[in-house]
Design a protein around this motif. Structure first.
Motif, PDB file in Angstrom:
ATOM      1  N   ASP A   1     -10.106 -39.561   3.795  1.00  0.00           N
ATOM      2  CA  ASP A   1      -9.959 -40.841   3.224  1.00  0.00           C
ATOM      3  C   ASP A   1     -10.489 -40.661   1.506  1.00  0.00           C
ATOM      4  OD1 ASP A   1     -12.842 -40.266   4.103  1.00  0.00           O
ATOM      5  OD2 ASP A   1     -13.063 -42.288   4.455  1.00  0.00           O
ATOM      6  N   GLN A   2     -10.647 -39.126   1.027  1.00  0.00           N
ATOM      7  CA  GLN A   2     -11.266 -38.675  -0.330  1.00  0.00           C
ATOM      8  C   GLN A   2     -10.664 -38.028  -1.117  1.00  0.00           C
ATOM      9  OE1 GLN A   2     -15.614 -38.265   1.154  1.00  0.00           O
ATOM     10  NE2 GLN A   2     -15.445 -40.109  -0.640  1.00  0.00           N
ATOM     11  N   THR A   3     -10.749 -37.898  -1.428  1.00  0.00           N
ATOM     12  CA  THR A   3      -9.712 -36.824  -2.829  1.00  0.00           C
ATOM     13  C   THR A   3     -11.316 -35.823  -3.133  1.00  0.00           C
ATOM     14  OG1 THR A   3      -8.448 -37.841  -3.972  1.00  0.00           O
ATOM     15  CG2 THR A   3      -8.965 -35.795  -5.041  1.00  0.00           C
ATOM     16  N   LEU A   4     -10.884 -34.731  -2.427  1.00  0.00           N
ATOM     17  CA  LEU A   4     -11.752 -33.168  -2.496  1.00  0.00           C
ATOM     18  C   LEU A   4     -11.303 -32.812  -3.670  1.00  0.00           C
ATOM     19  CD1 LEU A   4     -11.514 -31.788   1.112  1.00  0.00           C
ATOM     20  CD2 LEU A   4     -13.753 -33.127  -0.240  1.00  0.00           C
ATOM     21  N   LEU A   5     -12.403 -32.542  -4.949  1.00  0.00           N
ATOM     22  CA  LEU A   5     -12.581 -31.115  -5.754  1.00  0.00           C
ATOM     23  C   LEU A   5     -13.540 -30.175  -5.329  1.00  0.00           C
ATOM     24  CD1 LEU A   5     -12.465 -31.528  -9.102  1.00  0.00           C
ATOM     25  CD2 LEU A   5     -14.326 -32.478  -9.457  1.00  0.00           C
ATOM     26  N   VAL A   6     -12.693 -29.151  -5.102  1.00  0.00           N
ATOM     27  CA  VAL A   6     -13.424 -28.316  -4.992  1.00  0.00           C
ATOM     28  C   VAL A   6     -13.145 -27.584  -5.698  1.00  0.00           C
ATOM     29  CG1 VAL A   6     -12.917 -26.423  -3.386  1.00  0.00           C
ATOM     30  CG2 VAL A   6     -11.894 -28.719  -3.235  1.00  0.00           C
ATOM     31  N   GLY A   7     -14.732 -26.269  -5.634  1.00  0.00           N
ATOM     32  CA  GLY A   7     -15.051 -25.130  -7.498  1.00  0.00           C
ATOM     33  C   GLY A   7     -14.982 -24.315  -5.659  1.00  0.00           C
ATOM     34  N   PHE A   8     -15.098 -23.000  -7.046  1.00  0.00           N
ATOM     35  CA  PHE A   8     -15.588 -21.962  -5.632  1.00  0.00           C
ATOM     36  C   PHE A   8     -16.241 -20.780  -6.194  1.00  0.00           C
ATOM     37  CE2 PHE A   8     -11.141 -23.027  -4.458  1.00  0.00           C
ATOM     38  CZ  PHE A   8     -10.923 -22.517  -3.213  1.00  0.00           C
TER      39      PHE A   8
ATOM     40  N   ARG B   1     -18.559 -22.894   3.495  1.00  0.00           N
ATOM     41  CA  ARG B   1     -18.276 -21.172   3.285  1.00  0.00           C
ATOM     42  C   ARG B   1     -17.186 -21.264   4.491  1.00  0.00           C
ATOM     43  NH1 ARG B   1     -21.850 -16.828   6.713  1.00  0.00           N
ATOM     44  NH2 ARG B   1     -22.309 -18.294   8.775  1.00  0.00           N
ATOM     45  N   PRO B   2     -16.159 -20.252   3.768  1.00  0.00           N
ATOM     46  CA  PRO B   2     -14.997 -20.132   5.232  1.00  0.00           C
ATOM     47  C   PRO B   2     -15.597 -20.444   6.517  1.00  0.00           C
ATOM     48  CG  PRO B   2     -13.668 -19.333   3.212  1.00  0.00           C
ATOM     49  CD  PRO B   2     -15.585 -19.745   2.897  1.00  0.00           C
TER      50      PRO B   2
ATOM     51  N   VAL C   1     -17.065 -24.212  -2.294  1.00  0.00           N
ATOM     52  CA  VAL C   1     -16.742 -23.308  -0.912  1.00  0.00           C
ATOM     53  C   VAL C   1     -17.018 -21.854  -2.160  1.00  0.00           C
ATOM     54  CG1 VAL C   1     -14.988 -22.629   0.410  1.00  0.00           C
ATOM     55  CG2 VAL C   1     -14.746 -24.560  -0.506  1.00  0.00           C
ATOM     56  N   SER C   2     -17.583 -20.594  -1.573  1.00  0.00           N
ATOM     57  CA  SER C   2     -18.130 -19.331  -0.767  1.00  0.00           C
ATOM     58  C   SER C   2     -16.826 -18.688  -1.380  1.00  0.00           C
ATOM     59  CB  SER C   2     -19.281 -19.337  -0.273  1.00  0.00           C
ATOM     60  OG  SER C   2     -19.593 -17.976  -0.768  1.00  0.00           O
ATOM     61  N   ILE C   3     -17.019 -17.463  -2.106  1.00  0.00           N
ATOM     62  CA  ILE C   3     -15.602 -16.799  -1.715  1.00  0.00           C
ATOM     63  C   ILE C   3     -16.364 -15.719  -1.577  1.00  0.00           C
ATOM     64  CG2 ILE C   3     -13.981 -17.998  -3.053  1.00  0.00           C
ATOM     65  CD1 ILE C   3     -15.935 -15.444  -5.960  1.00  0.00           C
ATOM     66  N   ASP C   4     -17.510 -15.990  -0.879  1.00  0.00           N
ATOM     67  CA  ASP C   4     -18.866 -14.606  -0.387  1.00  0.00           C
ATOM     68  C   ASP C   4     -19.662 -14.745   0.913  1.00  0.00           C
ATOM     69  OD1 ASP C   4     -20.239 -12.166  -0.214  1.00  0.00           O
ATOM     70  OD2 ASP C   4     -21.650 -12.531  -1.695  1.00  0.00           O
ATOM     71  N   PRO C   5     -18.442 -15.193   1.922  1.00  0.00           N
ATOM     72  CA  PRO C   5     -18.789 -15.834   3.121  1.00  0.00           C
ATOM     73  C   PRO C   5     -19.344 -14.964   3.772  1.00  0.00           C
ATOM     74  CG  PRO C   5     -16.223 -15.351   3.712  1.00  0.00           C
ATOM     75  CD  PRO C   5     -17.013 -15.033   2.146  1.00  0.00           C
ATOM     76  N   ASP C   6     -20.114 -13.463   3.937  1.00  0.00           N
ATOM     77  CA  ASP C   6     -20.194 -12.960   4.983  1.00  0.00           C
ATOM     78  C   ASP C   6     -21.901 -12.856   4.240  1.00  0.00           C
ATOM     79  OD1 ASP C   6     -18.980 -11.702   6.442  1.00  0.00           O
ATOM     80  OD2 ASP C   6     -18.372 -10.050   5.125  1.00  0.00           O
ATOM     81  N   TRP C   7     -22.061 -12.867   2.630  1.00  0.00           N
ATOM     82  CA  TRP C   7     -23.535 -13.082   2.307  1.00  0.00           C
ATOM     83  C   TRP C   7     -23.435 -14.289   2.352  1.00  0.00           C
ATOM     84  CZ3 TRP C   7     -27.552  -9.913   0.679  1.00  0.00           C
ATOM     85  CH2 TRP C   7     -28.901 -10.646  -0.582  1.00  0.00           C
TER      86      TRP C   7
END
Length: 199
Positions: free
Chosen positions: A67-74, A140-141, A110-116
């Motif tokens: 029900d919302q718009t997400l503003l996603v940064g990495f 994180r993914p 959203v993290s692009i470094d999910p292992d760390w």
């Protein structure tokens, strides 16, 4: 110059012009980021229902904010440069959400470094910028496949820098109902207005 040579040069010129037209979205985009912005503005891009793990260790999906718009940064939490700026920018945008009456936009980093970037590290990043879970999720993914999907679906550039970090896009991605609707520059002074108007 022979007629044949002149025709060959003219044809080559036409071919180069056509390729430039295609590669620059009609001569309107001369960087990869600008090209992505123009292409998404022309036609929204479908994205899958990314499964993410948030800073509290809970698993969430994009559809949780249907029900919302997400503003996603990495981001990645070890980043000493642009991710610091993005955190500060989200802190400002969160204030806009707090003083406004619209609850139509939710911030998502959203993290692009999910292992760390384990949940405790994501939590520390969010707390550094006074992030409130009600309006800003840091996640994180859930696995490598989700990260691959994110990169492929958004056209995000993520390049290891050889020092344990990454060069990556600074842009912000507007997602609603499983579609990438817009890509904005994080420095865009219109972001506050766009958030107030629900994206």
């Amino acid at each position: 110059m022979s007629a044949r040579t002149a025709i060959g040069i003219a044809l080559a010129g036409c071919l180069v012009t056509a390729l430039l037209w295609q590669r620059t979205a009609g001569f309107s985009a001369f960087t990869y980021e600008t090209w992505r912005q123009v292409e998404v503005a022309r036609e929204a891009v479908p994205v899958s229902d990314w499964r993410l793990q948030d800073a509290q260790g809970d698993f969430v999906r994009l559809s949780d904010w249907s029900d919302q718009t997400l503003l996603v940064g990495f981001i990645f939490t070890r980043c000493p440069t642009v991710c610091v700026a993005l955190g500060s920018r989200y802190q400002q945008l969160q204030r806009t959400l707090q003083v406004g009456t619209s609850t139509d936009v939710h911030l998502l980093s959203v993290s692009i470094d999910p292992d760390w970037d384990t949940p405790p590290r994501l939590d520390a990043y969010q707390r550094r910028y006074d992030g409130l879970q009600a309006s800003w999720t840091v996640a994180r993914p859930a696995d490598a496949q989700v990260l691959d999907d994110i990169i492929r679906e958004t056209g995000l550039r993520v390049i290891p820098d050889g020092l344990g970090g990454f060069a990556h896009s600074e842009s912000l991605h507007w997602i609603r109902d499983g579609r990438l609707l817009r890509i904005s520059d994080w420095r865009d002074p219109e972001l506050e207005t766009m958030i107030t108007n629900g994206g």
